[in-house]
Design a protein around this motif. Structure first.
Motif, PDB file in Angstrom:
ATOM      1  N   MET A  47       0.440  -1.061  -0.146  1.00 52.68           N
ATOM      2  CA  MET A  47      -0.172   0.340   0.101  1.00 52.68           C
ATOM      3  C   MET A  47       0.530   1.405  -0.144  1.00 52.68           C
ATOM      4  SD  MET A  47      -4.004   0.027   2.296  1.00 52.68           S
ATOM      5  CE  MET A  47      -3.960   1.577   3.068  1.00 52.68           C
ATOM      6  N   GLU A  48       1.567   1.474   0.418  1.00 54.43           N
ATOM      7  CA  GLU A  48       3.084   2.429   0.667  1.00 54.43           C
ATOM      8  C   GLU A  48       3.221   2.597  -0.890  1.00 54.43           C
ATOM      9  OE1 GLU A  48       6.299   2.087   3.180  1.00 54.43           O
ATOM     10  OE2 GLU A  48       5.491   1.166   4.547  1.00 54.43           O
ATOM     11  N   ASN A  49       3.645   1.577  -1.619  1.00 55.25           N
ATOM     12  CA  ASN A  49       3.813   1.977  -3.365  1.00 55.25           C
ATOM     13  C   ASN A  49       2.694   2.945  -3.663  1.00 55.25           C
ATOM     14  OD1 ASN A  49       5.768   1.789  -5.901  1.00 55.25           O
ATOM     15  ND2 ASN A  49       4.385  -0.139  -5.816  1.00 55.25           N
ATOM     16  N   ILE A  50       1.556   2.691  -3.932  1.00 53.67           N
ATOM     17  CA  ILE A  50       0.254   3.202  -4.222  1.00 53.67           C
ATOM     18  C   ILE A  50       0.635   4.527  -3.832  1.00 53.67           C
ATOM     19  CG2 ILE A  50      -2.429   3.481  -4.030  1.00 53.67           C
ATOM     20  CD1 ILE A  50      -2.385  -0.174  -4.052  1.00 53.67           C
ATOM     21  N   PHE A  51       0.599   4.641  -1.893  1.00 51.63           N
ATOM     22  CA  PHE A  51       0.327   6.431  -2.007  1.00 51.63           C
ATOM     23  C   PHE A  51       1.901   7.214  -2.462  1.00 51.63           C
ATOM     24  CE2 PHE A  51      -1.790   4.412   1.854  1.00 51.63           C
ATOM     25  CZ  PHE A  51      -2.576   4.971   1.746  1.00 51.63           C
ATOM     26  N   TYR A  52       2.969   5.787  -2.474  1.00 55.27           N
ATOM     27  CA  TYR A  52       3.846   6.784  -3.354  1.00 55.27           C
ATOM     28  C   TYR A  52       3.974   7.670  -4.420  1.00 55.27           C
ATOM     29  CZ  TYR A  52       8.623   7.860  -5.416  1.00 55.27           C
ATOM     30  OH  TYR A  52       9.956   8.217  -6.211  1.00 55.27           O
TER      31      TYR A  52
END
Length: 173
Positions: free
Chosen positions: A1-6
């Protein structure tokens, strides 16, 4: 999910607000109980000047400031303060019981208004089903059943050919 926020942050930095909004909408569909996603999407719309759309995503949040309250008011006014229309527009698919008191109160008020005016409360099921152990076991059993079926389909003609050769051998002797 961090990748999507990035990716969302990079899209916003690059001026691709629509792309960031689409990513956030997909996250909202996957994690409907996380109201912070709605709040973030509302902030993007607010910064872009779409106050009514910002209000749509802020309606379940605790208002931080007068701007949020104003956006929510504009949104409600745009749908004629109709609880039914608002519920159909915000499409909340999450678990109401785990929401904050403010969000539960907002949903309850909308539902009461909808029931009073239309005798109906729109309800939505989760778009993305959370997989449980039972689903995984059922899936495993389905795979075994399909493998057995394919095995039988392959085995029947082979056995038929073997029996045919035995019959021919018996007739020739």
């Amino acid at each position: 999910m961090e990748n999507i926020f990035y990716r969302i942050e990079k899209d916003l930095e690059g001026g691709r607000k629509k792309k960031a909004c689409n990513r956030l909408r997909n996250l909202i569909n996957q994690f409907p109980d996380d109201l912070s996603l709605r709040k973030k999407l509302g902030q993007i719309y607010f910064e872009a000047g779409f106050l009514d759309e910002a209000g749509k995503f802020w309606i379940l949040s605790e208002p931080d400031d007068k701007e949020m309250e104003n956006a929510v008011e504009i949104y409600k006014r745009s749908l004629s303060y109709s609880g039914n229309a608002i519920l159909k527009d915000i499409v909340f698919r999450g678990d109401k019981n785990i929401l904050s008191d403010c969000a539960q109160r907002a949903l309850k008020d909308l539902e009461n208004d909808s029931l009073k005016k239309t005798n109906h409360i729109p309800e939505y099921k989760r778009k993305y089903k959370q997989e449980s152990k039972d689903d995984h076991q059922l899936s495993f059993l389905n795979k075994i059943g399909i493998a057995l079926l394919i095995g039988i389909i392959i085995l029947i003609p082979i056995l038929g050919i073997v029996k045919l050769f035995e019959l021919i051998k018996l007739l020739l002797n």
